[in-house]
Scaffold this active site. Structure first.
Site, PDB file in Angstrom:
ATOM      1  N   CYS A 231      39.915 -28.511  73.262  1.00  0.00           N
ATOM      2  CA  CYS A 231      41.354 -28.313  71.804  1.00  0.00           C
ATOM      3  C   CYS A 231      43.165 -29.028  72.881  1.00  0.00           C
ATOM      4  O   CYS A 231      44.502 -29.463  71.865  1.00  0.00           O
ATOM      5  CB  CYS A 231      41.873 -27.094  71.816  1.00  0.00           C
ATOM      6  SG  CYS A 231      42.451 -25.813  73.275  1.00  0.00           S
TER       7      CYS A 231
ATOM      8  N   HIS B 286      44.023 -21.487  73.185  1.00  0.00           N
ATOM      9  CA  HIS B 286      43.397 -22.598  71.721  1.00  0.00           C
ATOM     10  C   HIS B 286      45.187 -22.835  71.573  1.00  0.00           C
ATOM     11  O   HIS B 286      46.218 -22.631  72.790  1.00  0.00           O
ATOM     12  CB  HIS B 286      43.091 -21.892  70.664  1.00  0.00           C
ATOM     13  CG  HIS B 286      43.032 -23.108  69.644  1.00  0.00           C
ATOM     14  ND1 HIS B 286      42.384 -23.792  70.171  1.00  0.00           N
ATOM     15  CD2 HIS B 286      44.024 -23.132  69.000  1.00  0.00           C
ATOM     16  CE1 HIS B 286      42.102 -25.122  69.056  1.00  0.00           C
ATOM     17  NE2 HIS B 286      43.137 -24.486  67.689  1.00  0.00           N
TER      18      HIS B 286
ATOM     19  N   ASP C  28      46.784 -27.889  62.681  1.00  0.00           N
ATOM     20  CA  ASP C  28      45.423 -27.478  63.967  1.00  0.00           C
ATOM     21  C   ASP C  28      45.113 -28.688  63.764  1.00  0.00           C
ATOM     22  O   ASP C  28      43.705 -28.313  62.915  1.00  0.00           O
ATOM     23  CB  ASP C  28      44.681 -26.484  63.917  1.00  0.00           C
ATOM     24  CG  ASP C  28      44.146 -25.894  65.084  1.00  0.00           C
ATOM     25  OD1 ASP C  28      43.989 -27.474  66.066  1.00  0.00           O
ATOM     26  OD2 ASP C  28      43.930 -25.362  65.121  1.00  0.00           O
TER      27      ASP C  28
END
Lengths: 647, 312
Positions: A409, A451, A467
């Site tokens: 991520c 994250h 995202d």
């Protein structure tokens, strides 16, 4: 034999209990003191075995003094938490060597109760509490044994009975304990410095993000925080737990700029009311708090920063429970100030030429289209979400997007924000946690759920969450980490399969969570809230004292009443009740049956005293004897006669 | 006074026995009544008192009135169990051992001065009392029915006695003491007939069948739960009282109930009332309750205990 003398089993039991109570302290005491204690305990046992003489005062005094000096040299104080315990333990060891009589042993038992409390100054976990409860049961059993004749009789059956009695005593004390827990004024802040044992271990998010910092956490199954929602739990893809915001990039590492809490952008919620929830943070030794994106309220314990980040007043060094609310649809920072937007466009002087070049080409598009273009590029390039990305060089974004194409991520968020800035859209990286695991009525969020995502500022819409990981690997967001990567790379608790070990761990976690919520989390603030609900605003008010003492008194009265009720004599049968009422009538003539006077004897006495009523009394006696001692019946007749006797 | 009488049995012969007994033992109606109640409850009787107050006379009279076969055994310190139970002797004519029954094979055995015998002999008798049979040379012989032991003993403080252990005292349903007669009774006795001659002339006033019926009737006397509560309360009090070594045993509780039934029957009632229990309690309990302080029976402590236990 002198009943006040101790026999060997009593001493051994006492030694065992004291050892059990000192055991949790072992890690905190210096090793020389542990050695000294072992010698003193061993000496006492040796004295029992050999029936030897106790050491005289002139031996004991230097030993005690030496121990005290040793503790002082070690800790530079005799007070304080650890120093006090060390001194206490040393004195207990010395006291053992002059424990001859039951009186001395009783003193040690009471010190044992105090040792129970000292353990809680260091650690308040459920496991320790359970251990200490067991210890209290054992000391109480010992105490009961010494107060009943004979003490230890060598029979386990008797010891078990005494233990059961101790257990009953503890259960009876439970309601009062609960009341004291709820009502006894909580002390604001620590008496002396509170646990910092965990301070050395920093876990969780860092204040900077470099390649590998998130993927390293993906194997850490320790709990970051737990959440319980008031009402419906939102969908998994909405659970973005907002942590530190990374604004500055030096070509390799994204760093958090110190949050400034004097001003904060405006947040507008959507049409839906804010979602209310309670979050219990595990200590992570960082000042920031974690909150569901986007926080609608600011708790007493923290403030809102200029980067829309909740910051605590001090670092979170103990478990912290917050009651928060969040807007799932929001517009935040529509009026964001220029300086912040300018900072959200800064890129390093050089590096990643290819990404820069491609992004610059999109500057002509409207901002929203630029966002979509980058996301399309990511999916078009076939980027892969993986736990073990390769290490990229100095042009990390170029290497990732056009070269290795494998990332976690932090790679996705970093590359996305880089390209957004290159395309002229203000953007920043937000760190935090995503998702969580449902366990009963609450959610566990683990370190592995850490994250990173991006936030872009669009005219008229303010900061919007984007995202890029979701665009590439939607299952990571919708179903969690384990479904997006190869399962077997992860530790047990993080895998998908629902095996027994995992279920047991989750059940345990549920208990620990309850403990944290209701016992550890009962802070002075929560106490104030609870009392307010009872209509008490001031701890010094008469109403508080009345409710506090009144409820404890009521509790004790109820238990005592119940015990007395259980001991009540059985209700007499109907014939006896009638006879008793007959006796009460005769009391008017000063005729009262003696304690062991039988009915016939009493009736004869009554007849001699009241000859004019002889036949009446005789009839009642005959009826009563027949009804109660004969084969029964005749109750109605007896009733009529007794009632008739009164007139 | 009370209309209810046990069905089917006539109390007249029993009352006749009592009247006759009171002619022999003057001024002791309560003790003679207890002795008869003890027999009706199929219990054995221990009479304890100083010599010469009529222990033996009472035992004799009781056997004579009831028309029972009677054997008197004077216990001495050199007496052996065989003297009591009997012995097998080789018979030359039949070439076999033939059993010669001892005095214990009798309906009423008067064991005079039982505490003068050695424990060995004492226990031979007490075994017979409990089992109502005797085993000798591997052969068990039933004792006659009814079988009734009246033992007399001198207070153990006297010289040359082997006090009965508690376990054996427990086998006597009742212990009574006669005590000195009052002035009028003693005077009547001094002026009256010779007791020995009276005994010789005494005729049974009750048949064996009537006696068996009466013993049977005792078992039918009704006992209500409320009365059992009282018996239990008394027994529990003896067990909890700090004054005594041991409380009353379950055997004693059974005995107390049986004695109270017999007492109720003699009073012509078909149910037991608390007063019946009280009437027999001292006789049943005193010899079983050894005081902690003196290690001997103490009637005044038993009386105190009885007065302290409320009737439930």
């Amino acid at each position: 034999m002198n009943p006040d003398r101790l026999d060997r089993t009593q001493i051994l039991a006492l030694l065992a209990v004291l050892t059990g109570l000192l055991l949790p302290h072992a890690g905190r005491l210096p090793s020389w003191l542990l050695g000294a204690l072992a010698i003193l305990f061993g000496w006492r046992i040796w004295l029992i075995r050999t029936q030897g003489r106790m050491p005289p005062k002139w031996v004991l005094l230097p030993i005690t003094f030496g121990l005290i000096v040793g503790v002082f040299i070690e800790f530079r104080t005799l007070l304080g938490r650890t120093g006090g315990i060390a001194l206490f333990a040393a004195l207990i060891g010395a006291k053992l060597l002059e424990t001859r009589s039951r009186r001395d042993a009783l003193l040690l038992v009471y010190l044992g109760y105090f040792l129970v409390v000292t353990n809680l100054l260091f650690d308040q976990t459920m496991a320790l509490a359970a251990y200490l409860c067991a210890m209290v049961l054992i000391i109480t059993t010992l105490l009961i044994g010494w107060h009943t004749l004979g003490g230890w009789t060598g029979q386990w059956r008797v010891a078990f009975k005494q233990a059961r009695f101790a257990g009953v005593l503890m259960l009876q004390a439970l309601p009062v304990m609960a009341l004291l827990f709820v009502f006894f004024p909580r002390i604001e802040g620590p008496l002396w410095r509170l646990p910092q044992d965990r301070g050395s271990i920093r876990s969780g998010l860092a204040d900077s993000m470099s390649p590998g910092s998130f993927s390293n956490m993906s194997k850490d199954d320790s709990v970051a925080f737990r959440v319980s929602f008031e009402g419906e739990r939102p969908a998994q893809e909405l659970l973005y737990w907002r942590g530190p915001v990374f604004l500055d990039y030096d070509g390799r590492t994204w760093t958090q700029s110190p949050p400034n809490a004097t001003t904060s952008p405006r947040i507008e919620g959507g049409t839906q009311p804010p979602l209310r929830y309670a979050i219990t943070l595990e200590p992570h030794q960082r000042p920031w708090l974690l909150a569901l994106d986007m926080p609608a309220t600011v708790p007493d314990e923290g403030r809102m920063s200029d980067q829309l980040q909740l910051v605590g007043r001090r670092q979170v060094s103990k478990r912290l429970r917050l009651e928060l609310s969040a807007y799932l649809q929001y517009r935040a920072g529509v009026d964001e100030d220029e300086a912040m937007l300018a900072r959200a466009l800064v890129l390093p002087e050089e590096g990643n030429p290819r990404a820069r070049q491609q992004a610059a080409a999109w500057r002509t598009l409207p901002p929203q289209a630029r966002v979509d273009a980058v996301l399309q590029l990511f999916t078009g390039q076939g980027l892969q979400y993986t736990l073990a990305p390769p290490l990229y060089g100095s042009n990390a974004v170029d290497d990732f997007v056009y070269g290795g194409k494998q990332g976690f991520c932090e790679h996705f968020a970093g590359a996305f924000v880089f390209m957004m800035r290159a395309a002229g859209v203000p953007a920043r990286v937000v760190g935090g946690y995503q998702g969580g695991e449902e366990n009963g009525d609450y959610l566990i969020v683990r370190q592995a759920d850490a994250h990173a995502w991006a936030e872009v500022w669009l005219e008229g819409q303010g900061w919007q969450r984007v995202d890029p990981t979701f665009a590439v690997a939607p299952s990571r967001i919708e179903e969690g980490l384990a479904s997006a990567v190869n399962d077997s790379d992860l530790p047990y608790l993080l895998r998908l399969d629902n095996n027994l070990v995992k279920r047991a761990q989750l059940a345990l976690d549920s208990m620990v969570n309850g403990w944290n919520q209701w016992v550890i989390g009962y802070t002075p603030e929560r106490q104030r809230q609870v009392l307010k609900r009872l209509g008490i605003t001031d701890l010094l008010s008469g109403k508080f004292v009345a409710v506090f003492l009144g409820s404890i008194g009521l509790c004790i009265a109820l238990i005592a009443g119940w015990l007395l009720w259980r001991m009540r004599p059985p209700k007499p049968d109907a014939a006896r009740q009638l006879w008793d009422s007959f006796c009460r009538r005769l009391a008017a003539y000063d005729l009262v049956p003696a304690r062991a006077e039988g009915p016939r004897d009493f009736a004869q006495r009554a007849m001699a005293r009241l000859p004019q009523r002889e036949t009446e009394i005789q009839a009642i006696l005959d009826c009563y004897l027949a009804a109660r001692y004969g084969s029964g019946g005749g109750l109605e007749q007896l009733k009529q006669r007794v009632v008739g006797f009164g007139r | 006074m009370n209309a209810a009488t046990p069905s089917r049995i006539s109390l007249a012969p029993l009352h006749a026995v009592l009247a006759q007994l009171d002619d022999f033992i003057l001024g002791k109606p309560r003790e003679t009544r207890l002795a008869l109640a003890c027999l009706l409850a199929r219990g054995h009787l221990l009479i304890e008192d100083v010599p010469g107050v009529g222990k033996t006379t009472l035992a004799h009279a009781l056997a004579a009135m009831l028309g029972l076969a009677f054997q008197r055994v004077q216990f001495t310190s050199d007496m052996l169990p065989a003297d009591l139970i009997g012995v097998s002797i080789y018979d030359r004519d039949s070439h076999a051992f033939r059993f010669h029954a001892g005095p214990v094979f009798s309906q009423v055995v008067l064991a005079d001065e039982i505490n003068r015998a050695t424990p060995k002999t004492q226990s031979a008798l007490l075994e017979a009392m409990e089992e109502r049979q005797v085993t000798l040379d591997g052969e068990t012989r039933e004792l006659p029915d009814p079988f009734f032991v009246i033992a007399t003993q001198n207070p153990s403080s006297q010289i040359g006695t082997f006090p009965l252990p508690e376990s054996q005292l427990d086998r006597f349903l009742m212990r009574i003491t006669l005590g000195y007669p009052d002035v009028a009774a003693e005077r009547a006795m001094l002026l009256g007939e010779d007791r020995r001659e009276m005994l010789r002339d005494a005729k049974p006033v009750i048949s064996l069948a009537e006696l068996a019926d009466s013993q049977h009737a005792v078992r039918r006397v009704h006992v209500a739960p409320a009365l059992v509560d009282y018996v239990q309360a008394l027994c529990r009090a003896t067990r909890e009282a700090p004054d005594f070594h041991n409380g009353l045993s379950p055997r004693a509780a059974l005995g107390l109930l049986a004695a109270a039934r017999a007492w109720a029957l003699l009073a012509g009632r078909d149910m037991v009332i608390p007063e019946d229990v009280q009437a027999v309690f001292a006789a049943v309990a005193t010899h079983r309750l050894l005081a902690r302080a003196s290690n001997r029976p103490q009637p005044e402590l038993v009386a105190k205990l009885q007065a302290a236990v409320a009737i439930p």
